[in-house]
Structures are given as C-alpha cells and as structure tokens.
Design an enzyme around this catalytic site. Structure first.
Site, short mmCIF file in Angstrom:
data_model
loop_
_atom_site.label_atom_id
_atom_site.label_comp_id
_atom_site.label_asym_id
_atom_site.label_seq_id
_atom_site.Cartn_x
_atom_site.Cartn_y
_atom_site.Cartn_z
N ASN A 80 88.13 37.37 -38.89
CA ASN A 80 89.51 37.37 -38.46
C ASN A 80 89.27 39.12 -38.40
O ASN A 80 89.69 39.59 -40.15
CB ASN A 80 90.45 37.06 -39.35
CG ASN A 80 92.04 37.24 -39.15
OD1 ASN A 80 92.21 37.84 -38.39
ND2 ASN A 80 93.18 36.39 -39.31
N LYS A 134 91.83 41.00 -38.39
CA LYS A 134 93.32 41.68 -37.73
C LYS A 134 93.74 42.52 -36.47
O LYS A 134 93.05 42.82 -35.85
CB LYS A 134 94.08 41.64 -39.07
CG LYS A 134 93.72 40.40 -40.42
CD LYS A 134 94.29 40.97 -41.18
CE LYS A 134 94.19 39.45 -41.99
NZ LYS A 134 94.10 39.08 -43.73
N HIS A 186 99.07 31.21 -39.10
CA HIS A 186 98.23 32.92 -39.67
C HIS A 186 99.91 33.28 -40.79
O HIS A 186 100.67 33.28 -40.36
CB HIS A 186 97.17 33.86 -39.57
CG HIS A 186 97.30 34.50 -40.25
ND1 HIS A 186 98.00 35.14 -41.46
CD2 HIS A 186 95.76 34.55 -40.94
CE1 HIS A 186 96.52 35.99 -42.24
NE2 HIS A 186 95.68 35.20 -41.84
N GLU A 200 94.99 28.81 -46.76
CA GLU A 200 95.19 30.33 -47.25
C GLU A 200 96.51 30.63 -48.41
O GLU A 200 97.39 30.71 -47.56
CB GLU A 200 95.38 30.94 -46.24
CG GLU A 200 93.60 31.07 -45.41
CD GLU A 200 93.66 32.41 -44.42
OE1 GLU A 200 92.67 32.78 -44.18
OE2 GLU A 200 94.97 32.83 -43.64
N GLY A 221 88.84 41.30 -44.65
CA GLY A 221 89.07 42.72 -45.07
C GLY A 221 87.26 43.10 -44.91
O GLY A 221 86.29 43.44 -44.39
#
Ligand code: PGA
Length: 250
Positions: free
Chosen positions: A11, A13, A99, A168, A233
């Site tokens: 992901n 982002k 999300h 998450e 990340g």
C-alpha cells in the site's frame, strides 16, 4: 517459515512518482518464485501511477489494486473521484476499501458497504480494512468494533469469496508498534469465526497490517491464522519488500 498461500499487499499511500516504476524491476524478477513458494504480490500505488504500473506488470505474476474508489458504479458528476469500473479498465484486480486513513476523513460502514458492493459488481476483489483505535482497545471494545465493521461493512454481500479482510489496528499503523502474537491470533480468529458464522464463508482470508517490517515479520509469520500482510511504509523500498516476502518462505 511457512508453506501456506500468503498475500503481500504493497500500500503505497500518497507516495511515489513516475520514476518509482524502475524499482519494480527487482520485484518482477523475484515474483517468479511465487509459484514455487505460493505467494501473491499486489501493488496498490496512487491513482496517478496505476496506468504505468499496469503496463509494467502486464504478463507478470504481480497484480495491481486501487487504494479507494467512489461508491457509484457508473460514470457521474463526481469531481475528483474515480469508480471501480475505471480501476478495472486500467487493469486493477483489487481495491482497498475501509482503510482507517479514509475512515478518519468521514467514511462510515454504510458508505464502505456501498463501495464494496459496486466494486464487486464491477469485477474487483476487495481488500476490506477493519481495526480498532487505541481508545477502543483501552475500553475493551475491540471485538464489538470489529463485529460492527464486519456486519455493516459486508451487509447484503453475496460474493464474499471476493473479499480479503485486512485486520489493521489503527494504533499500529505507521507507529512501529505491533500487537502481540497472542492478541493477533485471537483477533484474527475472532474475525474468521464471525465471517464463518454470520456470512457462512467457508474459508475466510484475513491479513494483518500495521508497521510490518523486516524485523517483526519473522515473529508475525508464526501466527497460524494469518493469510498475508498489508504493508505500507516498508513496501516502498523494493529491497525491503522483497526481503519481507523472502523471510516468510525461505
Ligand atoms: P504501515 O501501513 O505498514 O506503514 O503501518 C499499513 C497500512 O496502512 O496499510
């Protein structure tokens, strides 16, 4: 090490520019091992890169997904939005919905439910994110929150085989803090049992997401119930991303 089928979802982002595409070369090469080791890599770059990623990853084992979409399944006057049909058109097979970074901006379970329905209708598979906040956890209402997100988010959806749930915890996203294996095993099993009981789903797939990195992956793969990882990340650096997958299998 595991020999289970595992998903690794990158992901990205709001990161990445055109020149980031070069970094995919190594991952494409590495992904050739995916048949031998039973894993699937899915890239969810920002919308601006979807077309280039789609072209670059054509005829590879790697799939792409969007990071969100509008609930409306056809074209319409929604400035700044894109729908699941457009994602499909560009070559996406998946879309991340629910999300917490979008829930924080006002997306509720009802809206997420509409998005899931229209995305399934348009032929996408869903990466459906759920998770409790730190205050939910402190108040001991994690299960209530998860149940609420599952029941309302998936209400009326028949093709549940098209849904991967990503657990998450909001407090672990980007914080470097990961729940204990004991808590993760319990919560993932709770989610799987809810999907089995409430939605009669035979083999629910649940991934974990939140600060997954090269250090903690060795411990995280010991969780029997987990079917893969949603990685923010640490997925932007292809060497790190590949090493995370490697540590799972090799
Ligand atoms: P993180 O993000 O790995 O940077 O914590 C995960 C996510 O938000 O999906």
């Amino acid at each position: 090490m595991t020999n289970k089928y595992m998903y690794f979802i990158a992901n990205w982002k709001m990161y990445g520019e055109l020149n980031s595409i070069k970094s995919l070369n190594k991952v494409i090469k590495f992904s050739k091992l995916s048949k031998k080791y039973n894993f699937k890599i899915i890239y969810c770059p920002p919308y601006t890169l979807l077309n280039s990623f789609s072209k670059k990853l054509k005829n590879t084992n790697i799939h792409i997904g969007g990071q969100n979409c509008h609930y409306y399944e056809r074209s319409g006057s929604f400035t700044g939005s894109i729908n699941s049909k457009m994602l499909k058109d560009i070559g996406a097979k998946y879309v991340i919905l629910g999300h917490s970074e979008n829930r924080i901006l006002g997306e509720n379970n009802l809206l997420i439910n509409k998005k899931i329905k229209s995305s399934i209708k348009n032929g996408l598979k869903i990466i459906f994110c759920i998770g409790e906040t730190l205050s939910n956890k402190k108040n001991n209402i994690t299960r209530k929150i998860l149940m609420n997100q599952i029941s309302n988010g998936l209400k009326g959806i028949k093709k549940l085989n098209d849904v991967l749930v990503a657990y998450e915890p909001v407090w672990s996203i980007g914080s470097g803090i990961v729940p204990s294996n004991h808590d993760l095993e319990n919560n993932i099993n709770f989610i799987k049992n809810s999907l089995k009981q409430k939605f009669k789903l035979k083999v629910p797939k649940v991934l974990y997401g939140g600060s997954v990195n090269l250090q903690n992956i060795v411990n995280l793969i010991k969780i029997d119930a987990v079917d893969g990882f949603l990685i923010g990340g640490a997925s932007q650096d292809s060497n790190k991303f590949i090493d995370i997958v490697k540590k799972t299998f090799i």
